[in-house]
Every structure is written in structure tokens, then in C-alpha cells.
Design a protein around this motif. Structure first.
Motif, PDB file in Angstrom:
ATOM      1  N   LEU A   1       0.843  -1.193   0.000  1.00 50.64           N
ATOM      2  CA  LEU A   1       0.000   0.000   0.000  1.00 50.64           C
ATOM      3  C   LEU A   1       0.880   1.244   0.000  1.00 50.64           C
ATOM      4  CD1 LEU A   1      -2.792  -1.031   2.524  1.00 50.64           C
ATOM      5  CD2 LEU A   1      -2.575  -1.530   0.096  1.00 50.64           C
TER       6      LEU A   1
ATOM      7  N   PRO B   1       0.836   4.951   1.009  1.00 54.53           N
ATOM      8  CA  PRO B   1       0.059   5.972   1.737  1.00 54.53           C
ATOM      9  C   PRO B   1       0.004   7.314   1.012  1.00 54.53           C
ATOM     10  CG  PRO B   1       1.519   4.816   3.224  1.00 54.53           C
ATOM     11  CD  PRO B   1       1.900   4.385   1.837  1.00 54.53           C
TER      12      PRO B   1
ATOM     13  N   LEU C   1      -6.525   4.034   0.804  1.00 48.06           N
ATOM     14  CA  LEU C   1      -5.824   2.766   1.021  1.00 48.06           C
ATOM     15  C   LEU C   1      -6.752   1.564   0.841  1.00 48.06           C
ATOM     16  CD1 LEU C   1      -3.530   3.559   4.093  1.00 48.06           C
ATOM     17  CD2 LEU C   1      -2.935   3.528   1.686  1.00 48.06           C
ATOM     18  N   TYR C   2      -8.017   1.714   1.242  1.00 44.30           N
ATOM     19  CA  TYR C   2      -8.917   0.558   1.113  1.00 44.30           C
ATOM     20  C   TYR C   2      -9.107   0.190  -0.354  1.00 44.30           C
ATOM     21  CZ  TYR C   2     -13.014   3.103  -0.584  1.00 44.30           C
ATOM     22  OH  TYR C   2     -13.880   3.833  -1.361  1.00 44.30           O
TER      23      TYR C   2
ATOM     24  N   ARG D   1      -8.013  -7.908  11.753  1.00 47.24           N
ATOM     25  CA  ARG D   1      -7.003  -7.433  12.693  1.00 47.24           C
ATOM     26  C   ARG D   1      -5.594  -7.883  12.295  1.00 47.24           C
ATOM     27  NH1 ARG D   1      -6.836  -8.093  19.236  1.00 47.24           N
ATOM     28  NH2 ARG D   1      -4.601  -7.814  19.400  1.00 47.24           N
TER      29      ARG D   1
ATOM     30  N   ALA E   1      -4.409  -5.911   9.274  1.00 45.03           N
ATOM     31  CA  ALA E   1      -4.169  -4.511   9.645  1.00 45.03           C
ATOM     32  C   ALA E   1      -2.841  -4.387  10.404  1.00 45.03           C
ATOM     33  CB  ALA E   1      -5.321  -3.982  10.496  1.00 45.03           C
ATOM     34  N   GLU E   2      -2.580  -5.342  11.312  1.00 44.53           N
ATOM     35  CA  GLU E   2      -1.325  -5.289  12.063  1.00 44.53           C
ATOM     36  C   GLU E   2      -0.129  -5.515  11.148  1.00 44.53           C
ATOM     37  OE1 GLU E   2      -0.870  -7.388  15.784  1.00 44.53           O
ATOM     38  OE2 GLU E   2      -3.025  -7.265  16.156  1.00 44.53           O
ATOM     39  N   GLU E   3      -0.315  -6.409  10.184  1.00 44.47           N
ATOM     40  CA  GLU E   3       0.774  -6.711   9.265  1.00 44.47           C
ATOM     41  C   GLU E   3       1.093  -5.511   8.365  1.00 44.47           C
ATOM     42  OE1 GLU E   3       0.226 -10.588   7.412  1.00 44.47           O
ATOM     43  OE2 GLU E   3       1.085  -9.674   5.591  1.00 44.47           O
ATOM     44  N   LEU E   4       0.046  -4.869   7.855  1.00 45.31           N
ATOM     45  CA  LEU E   4       0.251  -3.736   6.942  1.00 45.31           C
ATOM     46  C   LEU E   4       0.437  -2.424   7.690  1.00 45.31           C
ATOM     47  CD1 LEU E   4      -2.537  -4.566   4.328  1.00 45.31           C
ATOM     48  CD2 LEU E   4      -0.089  -4.949   4.067  1.00 45.31           C
ATOM     49  N   LEU E   5       0.222  -2.450   9.018  1.00 46.60           N
ATOM     50  CA  LEU E   5       0.252  -1.242   9.846  1.00 46.60           C
ATOM     51  C   LEU E   5      -0.686  -0.171   9.309  1.00 46.60           C
ATOM     52  CD1 LEU E   5       3.928  -0.700  11.018  1.00 46.60           C
ATOM     53  CD2 LEU E   5       1.991  -1.626  12.270  1.00 46.60           C
ATOM     54  N   VAL E   6      -1.908  -0.596   9.033  1.00 43.39           N
ATOM     55  CA  VAL E   6      -2.938   0.363   8.642  1.00 43.39           C
ATOM     56  C   VAL E   6      -4.100   0.230   9.615  1.00 43.39           C
ATOM     57  CG1 VAL E   6      -2.323   0.351   6.203  1.00 43.39           C
ATOM     58  CG2 VAL E   6      -4.049  -1.255   7.037  1.00 43.39           C
ATOM     59  N   SER E   7      -4.977   1.198   9.597  1.00 41.72           N
ATOM     60  CA  SER E   7      -6.141   1.131  10.480  1.00 41.72           C
ATOM     61  C   SER E   7      -6.978  -0.100  10.135  1.00 41.72           C
ATOM     62  CB  SER E   7      -6.978   2.389  10.300  1.00 41.72           C
ATOM     63  OG  SER E   7      -8.249   2.189  10.858  1.00 41.72           O
ATOM     64  N   PRO E   8      -7.504  -0.787  11.150  1.00 41.17           N
ATOM     65  CA  PRO E   8      -8.381  -1.929  10.864  1.00 41.17           C
ATOM     66  C   PRO E   8      -9.587  -1.518  10.020  1.00 41.17           C
ATOM     67  CG  PRO E   8      -8.126  -1.606  13.246  1.00 41.17           C
ATOM     68  CD  PRO E   8      -7.269  -0.588  12.587  1.00 41.17           C
ATOM     69  N   ASN E   9      -9.983  -0.244  10.120  1.00 40.78           N
ATOM     70  CA  ASN E   9     -11.118   0.222   9.313  1.00 40.78           C
ATOM     71  C   ASN E   9     -10.816   0.160   7.820  1.00 40.78           C
ATOM     72  OD1 ASN E   9     -12.781   0.953  11.586  1.00 40.78           O
ATOM     73  ND2 ASN E   9     -11.367   2.646  11.912  1.00 40.78           N
TER      74      ASN E   9
ATOM     75  N   LYS F   1     -13.118  -2.052   5.432  1.00 37.35           N
ATOM     76  CA  LYS F   1     -13.842  -1.435   4.323  1.00 37.35           C
ATOM     77  C   LYS F   1     -13.545  -2.167   3.002  1.00 37.35           C
ATOM     78  CE  LYS F   1     -15.390   2.869   2.418  1.00 37.35           C
ATOM     79  NZ  LYS F   1     -15.323   4.303   2.358  1.00 37.35           N
TER      80      LYS F   1
END
Lengths: 299, 131
Positions: free
Chosen positions: B5, B7, B13-14, B40, B43-51, B55
Motif C-alpha cells: 500500500l 500511503p 488505502l482501502y 485485525r 491490519a497489524e501486518e500492513l500497519l494500517v487502520s483496521p477500518n 472497508k
């Protein structure tokens, strides 16, 4: 999950004598989201956070945090249980060991998560027997974070959490914030790490000289901000004003080149440039760093 | 699956994540029944918001290429139509690759080729195919 904001302020302000640290702040923090709070040193971020937590009293306006009025002097125990705060200076009892402060803190919180403590002690590589006073700044930050995360708060507020952390520490921190958000916690943090904020945050607020100069979702910023570079055969003086459309934040010229920084409306601006016979028109996305710099320089 | 991704790209990003999952389905890296990581975990792996992940997953579910089963995860579901599309995309990829080879042999630099492609496609907003 409700969509009620977890933080809402209305014309909030704080003056010290004739100096105003925060002015007319209308801030909204949504539930279940990661909101980043950016600003130069002295912009008023810490003052705002301390007002939200009821640590200092506002001189103007009002606000609520998890439904509680921030100027309510009766700081309820319930409120403190639902909000966790990691401060900039991470003041902790220096004479305690890591293990002692964990046991001490856990006694205040019925929902204490021993499993989270175990996982984070390992992930953050914290020595349980060491006295806090002998921990490095980065380790103290991680300990403060651990103590906050183990409480399973509804709202987590962090003031410059990445200060003093090395790149691996920052990575661990962001991972913890993401994990916490996935559990439904609203995260509100101030930071100077624009690259990390750009990655992890849903929403970004920029404070400059005590005022909120931007409050937007990062997705909207990505879609609407553009830098449009154009080349004109000639640059008559009136050209700039003809390009001054809605959304144009600034215009720079150099030789036959003109560069427009737009917060929205890029398509219409490019259309106008075509009508004005621009030879070449290129629109490029703008990163959060440029947006931040533009916001704090313009104001 | 590996996702990249950006930024600072001018795209949410979604949407980037959605397109990369779509692309992985088209080129066969993800196949019918394959499981994607939980919200989750990814999101932790990509270090992005879980939202962001939530989405992307929910939009892909709307598009009919992802099956979200509560508690057990996200599974790729590829219809016959999507498989045909995947074949078409693979064939197109081959043609693009050949064309680029030809242009390089004609002496064009990669940057020039890229600009030609981008100029042709410019003005059209990013699209995500809803199958």
C-alpha cells in the motif's frame, strides 16, 4: 457500536493571561477510529489533550469526552477507567520495578488484561525486575503504553507516543495502536511522525497556533488534494487570478511554469487551464507532509 | 499474499487493497476458496487502520468476490464469470508485455512508455470492476 463522538468540543479555548494557547476549537473524534493530531511544537496539542482529560480548565467554550463534560470537577472513577492516557513525559514511579508497577496499576482496573500484559512484556522486551528509574526513555514509553493497553480503555489518548522510540519501537507502537483499535477502542494521538500517521490514521487533525486548520479523513485528502503543474506559452499577470478557482490554496510560478496546490476541484482547475491554452498539464497526488507544510505556512 | 500500500498515492488505502486483491484473483495468485487473513491480523501486518481492511473486505463482499463468514474469516469466492474475466486479463497482460518489448526495441525508455500509457488513460478516474 454507537456513532456518538467520543470527544466533542465547542469553541474550546485556553488563555494564559493575554496569550491564548488554544482558540475556538471545534474538535470531533469518532468512535472506533484512529485519529491523529498534528501540529508544530507549541501549537497547543498538549494543552488541548490536558483540557480533554480535565487536567487543566478551559477559559472558553465547552466539551465532552465519553459524554462527560470536561469542566466537571467531579472526576469520576468510572471516567478514568474508560479513558487511558499516555503522557509526553511518561511520569512513573521510579522506585518501582516494572513488575511492581504493573501489579500496582492492575489493582485499579477490574477489566485488567493479564494476557495483554504477558504478550506486550515479551513483544516490547521489557525486563520485569528492573527499576523504572533505570529504564531508557524508549522503554519507559513502552511500559506506559503497556499499562494503558492492559486496561482495555474505550478511548486511548497518547501525547507524542513515538518520542524516544527507535524505528522498531515505532513499529511495535503502531502495531499496538492498530490492535487496540481493532478491539473497538478509539485512538487519539499527537505525533510528529507524518509518514506513520499517513499510514495508520483514519482521520487527521492539524492544529496551528492554537487553531484547528484541518480536520479530514485521510481517504478524502488522498482523493481531493492535487498539485497541478502547467506550462504556458506566456504568463501574463492576469493568468493567476483567472486560475484562482475554488479549492486553490496557493499558486507558484517559475518561468513558463505554474504550479497550483489545490485542496479540491482539481478537474475544474485543469479544465480552466486548458481553456487558457496551457501547453502541458499534469496533476499529481499530494502527500500528508506537503499538506501539513502548506497548512502551517499559509496560516 | 503480499500487499503493497502506498500511503502517499492519490487513492484511498482501502481501494488500493481492494484492487490488489482483485488483481491477485485475476492473475491466479488467489483462487476460489482461498482464505484471507482476518481484519485485525492484516491490519497489524500492513500497519494500517483496521477500518481500512474492514472497508476493503466489505466492498469486496458487495462485489461478490469475498465471502465473509463471521468468526471464521474471509474466503475468496470466484464465479464462473470472474474466472472468464481472469483469463481475459491474463491474455491482455501477455499483449501488454509484448507491446512493451516492441517499444523498448524501438528505442523508447520505460519512462517514456509509462507516460504514453498514462497520458492515454489520463482523465479517467480509477475504476474497480464489480463482477
Amino acid at each position: 457500536m454507537t456513532s456518538e463522538p467520543v470527544v466533542e468540543t465547542n469553541g474550546l479555548g485556553k488563555s494564559y493571561g493575554r496569550i491564548s494557547a488554544v482558540r475556538d476549537l471545534n474538535l470531533t473524534v469518532g468512535p472506533g477510529r484512529i485519529t491523529a493530531f498534528l501540529g508544530l511544537n507549541g501549537a497547543g496539542k498538549s494543552t488541548t489533550i490536558r483540557m480533554l482529560l480535565g487536567m487543566i480548565r478551559p477559559t472558553e467554550g465547552s466539551g465532552t469526552v465519553l459524554g462527560r463534560r470536561i469542566d466537571d470537577p467531579a472526576g469520576s472513577l468510572e471516567f478514568r477507567r474508560r479513558v487511558a492516557y499516555v503522557s509526553e513525559d511518561k511520569r512513573l514511579y521510579g522506585y518501582m520495578t516494572v513488575e511492581q508497577i504493573i501489579r500496582f496499576t492492575s489493582s485499579f482496573y477490574p477489566d485488567w488484561r493479564a494476557d495483554v500484559v504477558r504478550t506486550l512484556l515479551k513483544q516490547y522486551d521489557l525486563p520485569p525486575d528492573r527499576k523504572i528509574r533505570s529504564l531508557s526513555k524508549g522503554m519507559r514509553t513502552k511500559l506506559a503504553l503497556l499499562l494503558a493497553l492492559a486496561r482495555r480503555p474505550q478511548l486511548l489518548i497518547l501525547d507524542e507516543p513515538s518520542e524516544g522510540l527507535d524505528p522498531v519501537g515505532i513499529e511495535d507502537l503502531l502495531q499496538s495502536l492498530v490492535a487496540q483499535c481493532a478491539e473497538g477502542t478509539a485512538v487519539f494521538f499527537s505525533s510528529h511522525q507524518i509518514a506513520e500517521v499517513e499510514r495508520v490514521a483514519d482521520q487527521v487533525c492539524i492544529l496551528h497556533q492554537g487553531r484547528l486548520v484541518l480536520d479530514a479523513s485521510l481517504d478524502d485528502l488522498r482523493l481531493s488534494y492535487r498539485q497541478i503543474d502547467m506550462v504556458f506559452p506566456s504568463l501574463p499577470a492576469e493568468l493567476q487570478s483567472q486560475l484562482q478557482l475554488e479549492g486553490v490554496e496557493s499558486i507558484r510560478t517559475s518561468g513558463h511554469q505554474m504550479s497550483v496546490f489545490a485542496s479540491r476541484n482539481a478537474d475544474a482547475i485543469m479544465e480552466r487551464a486548458r481553456d487558457l491554452h496551457a501547453g502541458s498539464i499534469e496533476a499529481a497526488p499530494v502527500g500528508l507532509r506537503e499538506i501539513f507544510l502548506q497548512k502551517v505556512k499559509e496560516n | 499474499m503480499f500487499f503493497k500500500l502506498k500511503p502517499s498515492a492519490g487513492q484511498p488505502l482501502y481501494l488500493q487493497l481492494m484492487q490488489q486483491i482483485q488483481h491477485a484473483i485475476e492473475n491466479g495468485a488467489l483462487q476460489d476458496g482461498d482464505q484471507l487473513p482476518g481484519i485485525r491480523t492484516l491490519a497489524e501486518e500492513l500497519l494500517v487502520s483496521p477500518n481500512t481492511v474492514a472497508k476493503a473486505y466489505s466492498e469486496l463482499e458487495h462485489a461478490g468476490v469475498l465471502d465473509l463468514r463471521h468468526g471464521s474469516g474471509a474466503f475468496i469466492s470466484v464465479s464462473r464469470r470472474a474466472r472468464l474475466l481472469a483469463d481475459r486479463v491474463r491474455a491482455a497482460e501477455m499483449r501488454v508485455r509484448n507491446l512493451i518489448e516492441e517499444l523498448r526495441e524501438a528505442g523508447l525508455l520505460d519512462d517514456e512508455i509509462r507516460r504514453l500509457f498514462e497520458a492515454r488513460l489520463a482523465g479517467q478516474s480509477e475504476t474497480v470492476r464489480i463482477s
